[in-house]
Design a protein around this motif. Sequence first.
Motif, PDB file in Angstrom:
ATOM      1  N   VAL A   1      -2.837   4.144   0.334  1.00 40.76           N
ATOM      2  CA  VAL A   1      -2.092   2.593   0.222  1.00 40.76           C
ATOM      3  C   VAL A   1      -2.496   1.566   1.252  1.00 40.76           C
ATOM      4  O   VAL A   1      -2.517   1.946   2.390  1.00 40.76           O
ATOM      5  N   LEU A   2      -2.563   0.545   0.501  1.00 41.59           N
ATOM      6  CA  LEU A   2      -2.523  -0.713   1.376  1.00 41.59           C
ATOM      7  C   LEU A   2      -1.464  -1.321   1.370  1.00 41.59           C
ATOM      8  O   LEU A   2      -1.003  -1.809   0.324  1.00 41.59           O
ATOM      9  N   ALA A   3      -0.660  -1.530   2.327  1.00 44.88           N
ATOM     10  CA  ALA A   3       0.585  -2.275   2.290  1.00 44.88           C
ATOM     11  C   ALA A   3       0.454  -3.618   2.842  1.00 44.88           C
ATOM     12  O   ALA A   3       0.149  -3.725   4.047  1.00 44.88           O
ATOM     13  N   ASP A   4       0.672  -4.472   2.015  1.00 41.42           N
ATOM     14  CA  ASP A   4       1.030  -6.103   2.419  1.00 41.42           C
ATOM     15  C   ASP A   4       2.073  -6.145   3.493  1.00 41.42           C
ATOM     16  O   ASP A   4       3.113  -5.654   3.409  1.00 41.42           O
ATOM     17  N   GLU A   5       1.906  -6.814   4.765  1.00 35.14           N
ATOM     18  CA  GLU A   5       2.842  -6.888   5.707  1.00 35.14           C
ATOM     19  C   GLU A   5       4.129  -7.453   5.246  1.00 35.14           C
ATOM     20  O   GLU A   5       5.105  -7.165   5.386  1.00 35.14           O
ATOM     21  N   THR A   6       3.972  -8.752   4.157  1.00 39.39           N
ATOM     22  CA  THR A   6       5.165  -9.052   3.479  1.00 39.39           C
ATOM     23  C   THR A   6       5.846 -10.188   4.486  1.00 39.39           C
ATOM     24  O   THR A   6       6.893  -9.841   4.921  1.00 39.39           O
ATOM     25  N   ARG A   7       5.203 -11.224   5.033  1.00 37.92           N
ATOM     26  CA  ARG A   7       5.720 -12.188   5.547  1.00 37.92           C
ATOM     27  C   ARG A   7       6.981 -12.900   4.635  1.00 37.92           C
ATOM     28  O   ARG A   7       6.851 -13.074   3.492  1.00 37.92           O
ATOM     29  N   PRO A   8       8.274 -13.374   5.380  1.00 34.50           N
ATOM     30  CA  PRO A   8       8.204 -13.270   6.820  1.00 34.50           C
ATOM     31  C   PRO A   8       9.089 -12.168   7.199  1.00 34.50           C
ATOM     32  O   PRO A   8       9.295 -11.867   8.528  1.00 34.50           O
ATOM     33  N   TYR A   9       9.830 -11.354   6.288  1.00 33.23           N
ATOM     34  CA  TYR A   9      10.681 -10.282   6.774  1.00 33.23           C
ATOM     35  C   TYR A   9       9.928  -8.931   7.094  1.00 33.23           C
ATOM     36  O   TYR A   9      10.590  -8.215   7.562  1.00 33.23           O
ATOM     37  N   LEU A  10       8.689  -8.866   6.706  1.00 34.58           N
ATOM     38  CA  LEU A  10       7.873  -7.673   7.130  1.00 34.58           C
ATOM     39  C   LEU A  10       8.199  -6.356   6.542  1.00 34.58           C
ATOM     40  O   LEU A  10       8.440  -5.194   7.365  1.00 34.58           O
ATOM     41  N   GLN A  11       8.786  -6.446   5.314  1.00 35.54           N
ATOM     42  CA  GLN A  11       9.267  -5.238   4.508  1.00 35.54           C
ATOM     43  C   GLN A  11       8.107  -4.152   4.498  1.00 35.54           C
ATOM     44  O   GLN A  11       8.340  -2.912   4.560  1.00 35.54           O
ATOM     45  N   GLY A  12       6.913  -4.633   4.254  1.00 42.32           N
ATOM     46  CA  GLY A  12       5.537  -3.689   4.149  1.00 42.32           C
ATOM     47  C   GLY A  12       5.207  -3.378   5.344  1.00 42.32           C
ATOM     48  O   GLY A  12       4.959  -2.136   5.486  1.00 42.32           O
ATOM     49  N   ALA A  13       5.291  -4.285   6.484  1.00 41.17           N
ATOM     50  CA  ALA A  13       4.795  -3.633   7.717  1.00 41.17           C
ATOM     51  C   ALA A  13       5.812  -2.882   8.465  1.00 41.17           C
ATOM     52  O   ALA A  13       5.485  -1.576   8.889  1.00 41.17           O
ATOM     53  N   ARG A  14       7.184  -3.032   8.164  1.00 41.68           N
ATOM     54  CA  ARG A  14       8.131  -2.267   8.934  1.00 41.68           C
ATOM     55  C   ARG A  14       8.763  -1.130   8.221  1.00 41.68           C
ATOM     56  O   ARG A  14       8.815  -0.147   8.539  1.00 41.68           O
ATOM     57  N   LEU A  15       8.707  -1.282   6.878  1.00 41.71           N
ATOM     58  CA  LEU A  15       9.382  -0.282   5.840  1.00 41.71           C
ATOM     59  C   LEU A  15       8.340   0.518   4.844  1.00 41.71           C
ATOM     60  O   LEU A  15       8.622   1.769   5.191  1.00 41.71           O
ATOM     61  N   THR A  16       7.795  -0.165   4.336  1.00 44.94           N
ATOM     62  CA  THR A  16       6.682   0.615   3.524  1.00 44.94           C
ATOM     63  C   THR A  16       5.982   1.782   4.286  1.00 44.94           C
ATOM     64  O   THR A  16       5.601   2.966   3.968  1.00 44.94           O
ATOM     65  N   SER A  17       5.399   1.089   5.287  1.00 47.40           N
ATOM     66  CA  SER A  17       4.600   1.976   6.120  1.00 47.40           C
ATOM     67  C   SER A  17       5.351   3.075   6.765  1.00 47.40           C
ATOM     68  O   SER A  17       4.971   4.363   6.794  1.00 47.40           O
ATOM     69  N   TRP A  18       6.470   2.660   7.128  1.00 44.47           N
ATOM     70  CA  TRP A  18       7.559   3.713   7.710  1.00 44.47           C
ATOM     71  C   TRP A  18       7.554   4.901   6.729  1.00 44.47           C
ATOM     72  O   TRP A  18       7.429   5.965   7.183  1.00 44.47           O
ATOM     73  N   GLU A  19       8.038   4.638   5.754  1.00 47.95           N
ATOM     74  CA  GLU A  19       8.633   6.010   4.653  1.00 47.95           C
ATOM     75  C   GLU A  19       7.211   6.452   4.238  1.00 47.95           C
ATOM     76  O   GLU A  19       7.400   7.672   4.034  1.00 47.95           O
ATOM     77  N   LEU A  20       6.105   5.646   4.037  1.00 45.33           N
ATOM     78  CA  LEU A  20       4.911   6.445   3.462  1.00 45.33           C
ATOM     79  C   LEU A  20       4.152   7.221   4.663  1.00 45.33           C
ATOM     80  O   LEU A  20       3.932   8.422   4.364  1.00 45.33           O
ATOM     81  N   TYR A  21       4.366   6.788   5.747  1.00 44.31           N
ATOM     82  CA  TYR A  21       4.004   7.726   6.752  1.00 44.31           C
ATOM     83  C   TYR A  21       4.629   8.792   7.058  1.00 44.31           C
ATOM     84  O   TYR A  21       4.157   9.809   7.333  1.00 44.31           O
TER      85      TYR A  21
ATOM     86  N   THR B   1      -7.308   3.609  -4.622  1.00 39.03           N
ATOM     87  CA  THR B   1      -6.551   2.542  -3.348  1.00 39.03           C
ATOM     88  C   THR B   1      -5.450   1.785  -4.176  1.00 39.03           C
ATOM     89  O   THR B   1      -5.876   1.134  -5.032  1.00 39.03           O
ATOM     90  N   VAL B   2      -4.170   1.837  -3.812  1.00 41.77           N
ATOM     91  CA  VAL B   2      -3.244   1.048  -4.572  1.00 41.77           C
ATOM     92  C   VAL B   2      -2.821   0.262  -3.410  1.00 41.77           C
ATOM     93  O   VAL B   2      -2.353   0.509  -2.257  1.00 41.77           O
ATOM     94  N   LEU B   3      -2.856  -1.094  -3.847  1.00 43.81           N
ATOM     95  CA  LEU B   3      -2.102  -2.260  -3.088  1.00 43.81           C
ATOM     96  C   LEU B   3      -0.561  -2.285  -3.488  1.00 43.81           C
ATOM     97  O   LEU B   3      -0.329  -2.383  -4.519  1.00 43.81           O
ATOM     98  N   THR B   4       0.202  -2.420  -2.217  1.00 42.77           N
ATOM     99  CA  THR B   4       1.716  -2.643  -2.717  1.00 42.77           C
ATOM    100  C   THR B   4       2.047  -3.830  -1.914  1.00 42.77           C
ATOM    101  O   THR B   4       1.601  -4.176  -0.828  1.00 42.77           O
ATOM    102  N   HIS B   5       2.899  -4.542  -2.518  1.00 39.81           N
ATOM    103  CA  HIS B   5       3.882  -5.700  -1.447  1.00 39.81           C
ATOM    104  C   HIS B   5       5.311  -5.506  -1.494  1.00 39.81           C
ATOM    105  O   HIS B   5       5.952  -5.086  -2.168  1.00 39.81           O
ATOM    106  N   CYS B   6       5.729  -5.975  -0.350  1.00 39.61           N
ATOM    107  CA  CYS B   6       7.132  -5.576   0.100  1.00 39.61           C
ATOM    108  C   CYS B   6       7.369  -4.264   0.067  1.00 39.61           C
ATOM    109  O   CYS B   6       6.650  -3.322   0.500  1.00 39.61           O
ATOM    110  N   ASN B   7       8.633  -3.765   0.178  1.00 40.79           N
ATOM    111  CA  ASN B   7       8.967  -2.332   0.013  1.00 40.79           C
ATOM    112  C   ASN B   7       9.713  -2.268  -1.291  1.00 40.79           C
ATOM    113  O   ASN B   7      10.956  -2.352  -1.337  1.00 40.79           O
TER     114      ASN B   7
END
Length: 350
Positions: free
Chosen positions: A185-205, A151-157
Motif C-alpha cells: 500500500v502507498l498511503a498519501d499523507e493527505t494534506r493538511p490533516y494528515l489522515q493518510g500519514a497519521r491514521l492509514t499508516s497506523w492501522e495498516l501497520y 501496489t494499491v495507492l489510497t488517499h485519506c483514511n
Amino acid sequence: MSDWFTIAWRDDSVVMLDQRKLPMQEEYAIYTDVDGVAYGIQAMVIRGAPAIGVAAGYGVALAAHTARPGDDLDQVLGRSFDLLSRTRPTAVNLFWALDRMKLCFAENRNQSLETIRSALLKEAQSIHTEDEAVCRAIGEFGADLIPDGATVLTHCNAGALATADHGTALAVIRAAVNQGKRIRVLADETRPYLQGARLTSWELYRDGIDVTVICDSAAGHFLSRGEVDAVVVGSDRTVANGDVCNKIGTYPLAVLCRENNVPFYAAVPRSTIDLTLESGADIPIEERPAEEVSMWGDRRTVPVGVAVRNPAFDVTPSKYITGVITEVGVAKAPYGTSLAELMARPDPTL
Ligand code: MRU
C-alpha cells in the motif's frame, strides 16, 4: 480482533478513540451528553463518513438518555438533531443516520421515556453493527478487483478508524490480503490533516500490512513510473450521476490515473450514496479552519495576514471512475442506471 476500537457505547456514554492524537497517543474521549458528541464530530476526534453516522446515532441516543422525566422530548431530541446536523456538512452518512433516528423516534413517540430510550439506543447500535457487516461485504467485492502482487495507492483514511470496523477502501485491501494476495500500500499523507500519514499508516501497520507513506504530490511520480496498479479511495457522498466526493486531493489523483491508465475505484457503502442529488456540483463542500493549513503543530508556516482556503473535499467526475464498490456489488458506467439498480437491491446485512 484488534486491541482498539473507533467508537463504542459504554455505561451510558459514548467512547471514541481520539484520532487527533494518533499516532503518538492512543487515548479515548468519553462523552456523556450530545453536546460532547457533536464536539467530537466537529473537532474530528472521530471522522470518516460512516463513523460520523455511527457517532450521530449514539449522540441522539445519548440525548434521550440524559433527558429527565417531564422534559419535552420533541424539544430535547429536536435540539440534538439540529446540533448534530450542523457539525459536518459533506458526509451524507450524518444525515442518513439522523433520518433513521428521527424515524425511530416518530415510531415510538407515544411510548414511555424508558421505551423511547431503549428504542433509540437499539437503532444507534444497529447503525453501528450494520456498518461493520457492510464494510466486510465491500471488502469481498473489492478484493476480486485487486491482483496478487499489486501496489494499491489510497488517499485519506477510509479504514477501520473511519467506519465501525475494517473500513471501505482499506476493507478492500484487508480482504485481498486475507485471500492470500501479496499487497503493498502507498498511503498519501493527505494534506493538511494528515489522515493518510497519521491514521492509514497506523492501522495498516498494526495489522501487519505493507504500507509506505508518500507525499500527496509524489503520487504522479509513482503512477507515471508504473509503480501503482490500482487506486482505491472512500467517499463522503456519491451522487446519482456517479460523481464521487471525497477528501481534498482525490480529484487530481483520479485525473492522474486516467493519464497513466491505472484503474481508480471508490469503495462506497450505500449509506454514502445520495440519489437526491443529480451531480457533484450540488454537494456542500465543508471549508475547515485556516489553521489546519497555516500551522504545523505549534509552528506557523504561512505569514500572518496571508489568506488561506481550506476546502476539505473535492468532487471527482464519474468519467474518471473505473468502478464504485458497494456492499451489494460493483457499479460501473453508466452510473445513472447502475447506482440506482444497486440502491434498489435488498439489504444483505439484515
Ligand atoms: O475529513 P475526514 O477525515 O472526515 O474525511 C474522510 C474522508 O474523506 C474519507 O475518505 C471518507 O469519509 C470515507 S471513510 C470510509
